[in-house]
Design an enzyme around this catalytic site. Structure first.
Site, PDB file in Angstrom:
ATOM      1  CG  PHE A 139      -2.004   0.950   1.245  1.00 22.87           C
ATOM      2  CD1 PHE A 139      -3.239   0.612   0.729  1.00 22.87           C
ATOM      3  CD2 PHE A 139      -1.832   2.220   1.756  1.00 22.87           C
ATOM      4  CE1 PHE A 139      -4.291   1.516   0.735  1.00 22.87           C
ATOM      5  CE2 PHE A 139      -2.875   3.142   1.766  1.00 22.87           C
ATOM      6  CZ  PHE A 139      -4.107   2.788   1.251  1.00 22.87           C
ATOM      7  CG  ASP A 211      -0.033  -2.285   7.364  1.00 21.80           C
ATOM      8  OD1 ASP A 211      -1.131  -2.626   7.836  1.00 21.80           O
ATOM      9  OD2 ASP A 211       0.194  -1.163   6.866  1.00 21.80           O
ATOM     10  CE1 TYR A 236      -9.386   2.664   6.859  1.00 22.34           C
ATOM     11  CE2 TYR A 236      -8.463   3.900   8.685  1.00 22.34           C
ATOM     12  CZ  TYR A 236      -8.365   3.435   7.391  1.00 22.34           C
ATOM     13  OH  TYR A 236      -7.257   3.728   6.643  1.00 22.34           O
ATOM     14  CE  LYS A 237      -7.858  -0.197   5.102  1.00 21.08           C
ATOM     15  NZ  LYS A 237      -6.414  -0.293   4.809  1.00 21.08           N
ATOM     16  NE  ARG A 385     -10.059  -3.021  -2.591  1.00 14.50           N
ATOM     17  CZ  ARG A 385      -9.480  -2.315  -1.604  1.00 14.50           C
ATOM     18  NH1 ARG A 385      -8.328  -2.719  -1.108  1.00 14.50           N
ATOM     19  NH2 ARG A 385     -10.024  -1.218  -1.143  1.00 14.50           N
TER      20      ARG A 385
END
Ligand SMILES: *Cc1c(COP(=O)(O)O)cnc(C)c1O
Length: 424
Positions: A139, A211, A236-237, A385
């Site tokens: 990312f 991560d 928050y995911k 996705r």
């Protein structure tokens, strides 16, 4: 308790999906979320859905704790202790123990702190190690933060970007200070073997920073079991903490005394309210903090974490693999006439909780899906996705999502000139 089993081999009808849902022990957990009518939400990997409890919790924090308690609430409502209390609650989901995790700041900032600490430990042990290994496909913020820190330190650190996972082991050698990896790739959904890569890096004398942005709450993680060195991740995911909710950082006990980072704000001080002139780091995980936290947002993280206590990651993993297996099988059979390219590994051990397909008009097709209530997202290049969150995704959702995709593709019902939004 053994995880539940889901037999998806013979599923070729919507009725068979409904039967799977009827027998699914995780199905009742969907009621813990408030999802809009007519939406199939396949983007919990980017922003988790809202736990029902979050609305009452918001009212309580804003009206009572803030409104009535005022400044007293730092003590009486436990605001000051919140990063550690939430960290302890999150710990079991990632194979950590109490006192090793705090919920605070952003993933980008936590990565910066952990990386700075890892480089400092290595500089004491073996200052000749100057290479930081990561993947080019990581990312971007992870690479940007590492690059920013390395430039700022100006001590000859070099970032080695590896192009394929197969080259990782060879890239970690006697020059490597830190191996910094995202456990599940945000674009492909490919998952690394955490234990094997950590073992290899340690054998070479390197430290490993993981991560877990797309792992925490998505797949079973065992940081202590893998003997990992540091970890960060999002709430928050898959953890459903709310938009922009604070992230987490894990520092195992064995590294806490040596954990030093440059963001030495007063919350990482041993005695913040002594208002002392000199900085002295707190003992334990508290030294990973920096400054005052967004309490309203932080408090909501608890509503997401609570839901996980009604199940287990092993049970959620069994359902996640069944959902993703079924989505792959149905999309490939029912949309066989269309140029969909599976990007996510079929092998269970290498798959996170998402499925990515390429399509030459991926962006336009995703916009058409969203317009029809199937919410996934798009990542360059050409990748559609689809995130699967076993807490609230049903097998009927999988069926319906594929049928809507098939209908859009069969009728070429998408607009290739659609304007891109700021967030894709
Ligand atoms: C989502 C994500 C981030 C987000 O970082 P923020 O600081 O919260 O913006 C970072 N790294 C990875 C790997 C991610 O998937």
């Amino acid at each position: 308790m053994n995880p539940p089993t889901y037999d998806i081999a013979a599923v070729t009808t919507r009725a068979a999906c409904l039967a799977l849902d009827a027998a699914d022990p995780a199905a009742p957990l969907r009621d813990r979320f408030d999802l809009p009518e007519g939406v199939i939400y396949l983007d919990g990997n980017s922003l988790g859905a809202r736990p029902r409890a979050a609305l009452d919790r918001t009212r309580d924090v804003v009206a009572q704790e803030w409104g009535q308690g005022l400044i007293r609430s730092w003590n009486t409502a436990g605001w000051f202790a919140l990063p550690g209390r939430l960290g302890d609650r999150l710990a079991p989901l990632i194979g950590a123990t109490a006192g090793e995790v705090v919920v605070t700041d952003t993933t980008s900032l936590n990565l910066f702190k952990a990386l700075a600490a890892a480089l400092a430990i290595q500089a004491d042990r073996d200052p000749a190690r100057k290479v930081l290994v990561t993947e080019r496909s990581n990312f971007p913020t992870d690479i940007y933060m590492a690059d920013g820190l390395a430039r700022w330190l100006d001590r000859g650190y070099r970032i080695h970007l590896v192009d394929s996972p197969e080259e990782l082991e060879a890239a970690v050698d006697a020059d490597c200070a830190v191996l910094m990896l995202t456990h599940v790739n945000y674009r492909t959904g490919r998952m690394h073997d955490m234990a094997a890569l950590t073992r290899h890096a340690h054998a070479c004398g390197a430290l490993v920073l993981w991560d877990l942005a797309h792992s925490a709450g998505a797949v079973p993680v065992d940081l202590n079991g893998a003997d990992a060195d540091f970890a960060v991740g999002c709430t928050y995911k898959y953890l459903n903490g709310g938009p922009g909710a604070p992230a987490f950082i894990w520092v195992p006990r064995r590294h806490q005394a040596a954990f030093r980072h440059p963001l030495t704000g007063w919350w990482s001080h041993a005695a913040p309210f002594a208002m002392a002139h000199g900085f002295e780091a707190a003992d334990g995980i508290g030294r990973a903090l920096c400054g005052t936290q967004p309490v309203v947002s932080l408090a909501l993280v608890e509503c997401g974490l609570e839901i996980f206590e009604a199940t287990s990651m092993a049970a959620l993993r069994a359902k996640s693999l069944a959902l993703t297996d079924l989505f792959i099988a149905l999309a490939e059979s029912r949309c066989a006439a269309h140029p969909l390219g599976l990007v996510t590994p079929r092998e269970h051990a290498a798959r996170g909780s998402q499925v990515s397909f390429t399509h030459p008009h991926g962006y336009a097709v995703m916009q058409a899906l969203i317009a029809r209530g199937v919410i996934g997202d798009y990542r360059e290049p050409e990748i559609m996705r689809f995130g699967f969150t076993p807490l609230y995704t049903s097998f009927a959702d999988v069926w319906d999502a594929v049928e809507i995709l098939r209908d859009i593709l069969d009728r070429a019902d998408y607009d290739t000139r659609a304007e891109r939004s700021a967030v894709t």
